[in-house]
Design an enzyme around this catalytic site. Structure first.
Site, mmCIF file in Angstrom:
data_model
loop_
_atom_site.group_PDB
_atom_site.id
_atom_site.type_symbol
_atom_site.label_atom_id
_atom_site.label_comp_id
_atom_site.label_asym_id
_atom_site.label_seq_id
_atom_site.Cartn_x
_atom_site.Cartn_y
_atom_site.Cartn_z
ATOM 1 N N HIS A 174 -3.959 -0.781 -4.489
ATOM 2 C CA HIS A 174 -5.422 -0.994 -4.383
ATOM 3 C C HIS A 174 -6.045 -0.671 -5.746
ATOM 4 O O HIS A 174 -7.096 -0.020 -5.829
ATOM 5 C CB HIS A 174 -6.032 -0.097 -3.300
ATOM 6 C CG HIS A 174 -5.458 -0.269 -1.927
ATOM 7 N ND1 HIS A 174 -5.822 -1.304 -1.091
ATOM 8 C CD2 HIS A 174 -4.547 0.459 -1.235
ATOM 9 C CE1 HIS A 174 -5.155 -1.185 0.065
ATOM 10 N NE2 HIS A 174 -4.384 -0.136 -0.008
ATOM 11 N N GLU A 225 -4.945 -5.410 -4.941
ATOM 12 C CA GLU A 225 -4.824 -5.922 -3.573
ATOM 13 C C GLU A 225 -4.459 -7.414 -3.569
ATOM 14 O O GLU A 225 -4.809 -8.151 -4.492
ATOM 15 C CB GLU A 225 -6.153 -5.716 -2.826
ATOM 16 C CG GLU A 225 -6.410 -4.229 -2.586
ATOM 17 C CD GLU A 225 -7.715 -3.942 -1.864
ATOM 18 O OE1 GLU A 225 -8.433 -4.901 -1.503
ATOM 19 O OE2 GLU A 225 -8.025 -2.755 -1.668
ATOM 20 N N SER A 259 0.839 -1.198 0.000
ATOM 21 C CA SER A 259 0.000 0.000 0.000
ATOM 22 C C SER A 259 0.883 1.261 0.000
ATOM 23 O O SER A 259 1.636 1.469 -0.956
ATOM 24 C CB SER A 259 -0.970 -0.055 1.188
ATOM 25 O OG SER A 259 -1.984 0.909 1.047
#
Lengths: 291, 291
Positions: free
Chosen positions: A179, A206, A137
């Site tokens: 994401h 993800e 992330s």
């Protein structure tokens, strides 16, 4: 630590994860990270500087790596720039076989460790003794020189709606987003690439990871896709429109890589499938080949 | 009716709308449709065969066209194949200056009018006297020879998850999808193009229209984007994977056209901007040039 047998390859790997990786069940991605660090005997540092919830984030990954048999998990608090400029801390980071950067906010991560002794130690560890650097992330976004730091999700590209900052610079000519499918970020990555066509866009889903072996190869694992946006031949109206106007893009090249994809510029790992010249051409860019 | 002055151009236009066009306020797209039909003096037929709610659908567009000053709005019920094979009905359709196909379900639309006298009359009207044919949502999908009839939204391309059927064939080498950005349909269009790389994918957003002047040009108007997927050089694992497996795609070319985009193969309407050869090459395909 695994030393390189020559000066041109095998010098360090990056594992760039699109967030939301499995940390409690099969742990496919984290298991592979531990392998890339050298197995359970490796020492792995967890960098939580992207988050304000240091203890919570540390606990999650500390438990996951412990469950994978890793016993050496040095505690390195990097809550502010003073800590990230601590010489002893930088030396500990340099000695690790693996460094894992958690999620949070990539702007915060860079504000804390950008340009510090710890960041310099990470570079040296990566290049001098093949330390594997992982990031998920926010920790993924910060891997490259030019970092996508903010932008609207879910839409089409609009001029001036993505922000870019200085990242850690392990990769130089890519811009990473995470994401990616889940938060519908194609529009914002296209905006960023239209404004910076010198860079390749890399959007990671993800529970999906892109492994970059510097100067050598790429591999995808996990559940989703890695979307590569090559805007080098793009013609765009971007220079001529106003902020927030829609951006027109002609001639984007897109590659959608899936788990199992594996390619080495040295040719040993191509699974017998022919590789498109358009992809072959960009792999050296993604892997920082000859830089 | 406007007759063509030669045999190679200006023969009919298609207005392909991605659904959700403004029907009550500014009506930008429908206003332009009326203009393309010849203005308020045009006669415009509303084809509701895609829907089971014929009266409701007809009323919406009947009111919109009335508000735009159109007085000749012949009532043509096309609720089943018998009606669509009625000779008198086909003749009325042929005489219209504009034909507008509403939304609903493109499979239903084709089950009702595919291969009927009405469909044949639409082809003749388009080619013989420049009738403008509009379609929104389901009515947009049905425009081409190969029709994307069903598929999962929101995901990445998966083998075998999109269905294709026979459409009306006004365009031959494209496959149209609608509500494109809004329903996250890039994945399903990529699936369809990976399986049918002979076709160009055309994804149209809501309240957005692509005007195709046959053998001649393209124009985009409205609010969103028209995404063109050119998969002719794609390398894919599709032949080698199982149904529902993720599909890898290397070397997709993508063009994101925006309102204001206008291009003619005859060169009069290029707005002074250079056009990418990659786009120039596909415009004759989209416009059915020389077919």
């Amino acid at each position: 630590m695994a030393k390189s047998d020559n000066g041109t390859r095998g010098l360090g790997r990056l594992m760039i994860i699109g967030g939301g990786e499995d940390r409690s069940e099969g742990k496919e991605i984290l298991t592979r990270f531990v392998e890339l660090c050298g197995g359970p005997q490796a020492s792995i540092a967890i960098v939580t500087a992207a988050s304000t919830l240091h203890e919570e984030m540390r606990e999650i990954y500390d438990r996951a790596f412990a469950e994978l048999g890793v016993t050496r998990r040095p505690a390195l608090a990097l809550k502010n720039r003073e800590m990230a400029n601590d010489q002893a801390c930088a030396e500990k980071i340099y000695e690790c076989d693996g460094i894992f950067m958690t999620g949070g906010d990539q702007k915060r991560l860079m504000a804390v460790i950008g340009g510090t002794l710890v960041a310099a130690a990470m570079h040296r560890a990566l290049r001098e003794h093949g330390t594997c650097i992982g990031g998920t992330s926010a920790g993924a976004s910060a891997m490259s020189e030019h970092m996508l730091s903010d932008g609207k999700s879910g839409g089409l590209p609009q001029k001036g709606t993505t922000q870019v900052g200085a990242g850690l610079g392990f990769l130089r000519r890519v811009m990473i987003d995470q994401h990616f499918s889940e938060r519908q970020r194609l529009g914002r990555l296209l905006s960023a690439i239209a404004a910076n066509p010198y860079l390749l866009g890399v959007g990671i889903d993800e529970n999906t990871a892109l492994i970059v072996e510097l100067n050598s190869g790429l591999e995808v694992l996990g559940q989703g896709a890695v979307t590569i946006i090559d805007g080098r031949e793009v013609m765009s109206n971007l220079p001529d429109v106003s902020t927030a106007d829609p951006v027109e893009l002609i001639n984007v090249r897109m590659h959608l890589l899936r788990p199992g994809f594996r390619y080495s510029v040295h040719g040993e790992e191509q699974q017998g499938r022919k590789v498109s010249p358009a992809l072959e051409q960009i792999i050296p860019i993604v892997t920082n080949f000859h830089q």
